[in-house]
Design an enzyme around this catalytic site. Structure first.
Site, mmCIF file in Angstrom:
data_model
loop_
_atom_site.group_PDB
_atom_site.id
_atom_site.type_symbol
_atom_site.label_atom_id
_atom_site.label_comp_id
_atom_site.label_asym_id
_atom_site.label_seq_id
_atom_site.Cartn_x
_atom_site.Cartn_y
_atom_site.Cartn_z
ATOM 1 N N ARG A 198 -1.333 -4.735 -6.339
ATOM 2 C CA ARG A 198 -1.186 -6.118 -6.267
ATOM 3 C C ARG A 198 0.296 -6.368 -7.049
ATOM 4 N NH1 ARG A 198 -5.699 -7.230 -8.604
ATOM 5 N NH2 ARG A 198 -6.909 -7.463 -6.964
ATOM 6 N N HIS A 204 3.219 -7.588 1.632
ATOM 7 C CA HIS A 204 2.575 -8.429 2.532
ATOM 8 C C HIS A 204 1.485 -9.228 2.029
ATOM 9 C CE1 HIS A 204 -0.025 -4.912 2.295
ATOM 10 N NE2 HIS A 204 -1.221 -5.792 2.508
ATOM 11 N N GLU A 207 -1.878 -0.433 8.175
ATOM 12 C CA GLU A 207 -2.893 -1.382 8.802
ATOM 13 C C GLU A 207 -1.988 -2.329 9.753
ATOM 14 O OE1 GLU A 207 -3.124 -4.930 5.742
ATOM 15 O OE2 GLU A 207 -3.741 -3.084 4.799
ATOM 16 N N HIS A 252 0.937 -1.067 0.009
ATOM 17 C CA HIS A 252 -0.192 0.015 -0.192
ATOM 18 C C HIS A 252 0.930 1.103 -0.075
ATOM 19 C CE1 HIS A 252 -3.126 -2.701 0.908
ATOM 20 N NE2 HIS A 252 -2.862 -3.096 2.011
#
Length: 310
Positions: free
Chosen positions: A192, A172, A115, A97
């Site tokens: 992605r 991740h 996150e 991200h």
């Protein structure tokens, strides 16, 4: 007198989803490939809805727009956080991200995404991917371009109760056999990097190689965040992470506890067990907002909960 605000989740059917949310929490999921429940969400791609009380039927986004007093009259265009339950019945794609600055410039002014994951349950032998082995950016790009995923990616075994903090820029992936709670910035921006060559509707899913190379932190630096467990007799607390975006604290209650709500708002996720909050019955799978100026919350029962504030 302010009331606790409970939410109904927004569900997402995905390629890798399963049925654990039905069997574990009794959620009325839309199908057998339900991978995400957005349990506290004001994101325009999926909002959670107040399930009862004076605000019944309103979305979290509507509360943010029309009842800012519930959030201590915070400023900001968007509610800042998003909480999900994720059921991975297969491997998720390898992702990264962007941070706020990159997302603002390249994703139409949106937020970046930092996150964290709390492992609710997992299969024996399950693992996750966090980080990479490349020492330099040139080595990183060469490994990506060469498809050397086994050499590049860092895998870690997981167990129920583990916690992982994943700042923006961290490679991740959640992997098969994992049920987790995710607390994140309110963003749906994902790049992605690799998807195992899978097909969806007969076509490979889109990859974002350029953007991923732009934002991946190199070299990788793993961050251990969990503080010590504080024993208070009938309950224990542990600060899992304290960051610029959110603070997440785990409570393990065995009897009774008092919790002060001193923040613009507090999010609460009941992860196991059951009991009462100010006399209101709660059980695993309940998710709620404790509004500003609520005061002290009285907790009774045997349960584990995750409390989040900014």
């Amino acid at each position: 007198m302010k009331e606790l605000i409970f939410f109904k989740p927004f569900f997402k059917q995905v390629l890798w989803g399963g049925t654990k949310m039905r069997t574990r929490y009794g959620y009325e999921i839309p199908g057998d490939h339900t991978g995400e429940a957005w349990v506290i969400s004001a994101n325009p791609h999926g909002q959670s809805i107040v399930r009862e009380g004076i605000y019944k039927g309103l979305s979290l986004g509507q509360l943010w727009e029309e009842h800012r007093e519930l959030f201590g009259d915070m400023e900001g265009k968007e509610f800042p956080l998003l909480v999900k339950v994720i059921d991975a019945d297969d491997h998720l794609s390898i992702q990264v991200h962007p941070n706020d600055d990159y997302a603002f410039l390249h994703e139409h002014g949106s937020r970046g995404k930092t996150e964290c994951w709390y492992i609710l349950d997992c299969d024996e032998g399950a693992d996750i991917i966090i980080g990479h082995h490349a020492g330099t950016r040139q080595e990183l790009e060469e490994m990506i371009d060469g498809g050397r995923w086994e050499d590049l990616l860092r895998r870690f075994p997981i167990h129920k109760g583990d916690f992982f903090y994943i700042p923006s820029g961290t490679v991740h992936a959640i992997r098969k056999g994992t049920l987790l709670l995710e607390v994140q910035q309110n963003s749906d921006t994902t790049y992605r990097l690799y998807d195992y060559g899978r097909l969806q509707d007969g076509k490979p899913r889109e990859l974002h190689l350029k953007q991923s190379k732009d934002v991946i932190t190199c070299p990788h630096s793993r961050q251990n965040t969990c503080g010590p467990v504080s024993n208070h007799g009938t309950y224990e607390t542990c600060t899992l992470v304290e960051s610029q975006y959110f603070t997440v604290v785990k409570w393990n209650v065995k009897g009774q506890a008092s919790m002060s709500q001193d923040y613009p708002f507090m999010l609460m996720d009941i992860t196991s067990g059951k009991g009462t909050l100010d006399g209101i019955p709660v059980t695993a799978g309940d998710h709620l907002l404790v509004p500003a100026d609520y005061g002290t919350l009285q907790i009774q029962g045997e349960m584990e909960l995750i409390a989040t504030h900014i």
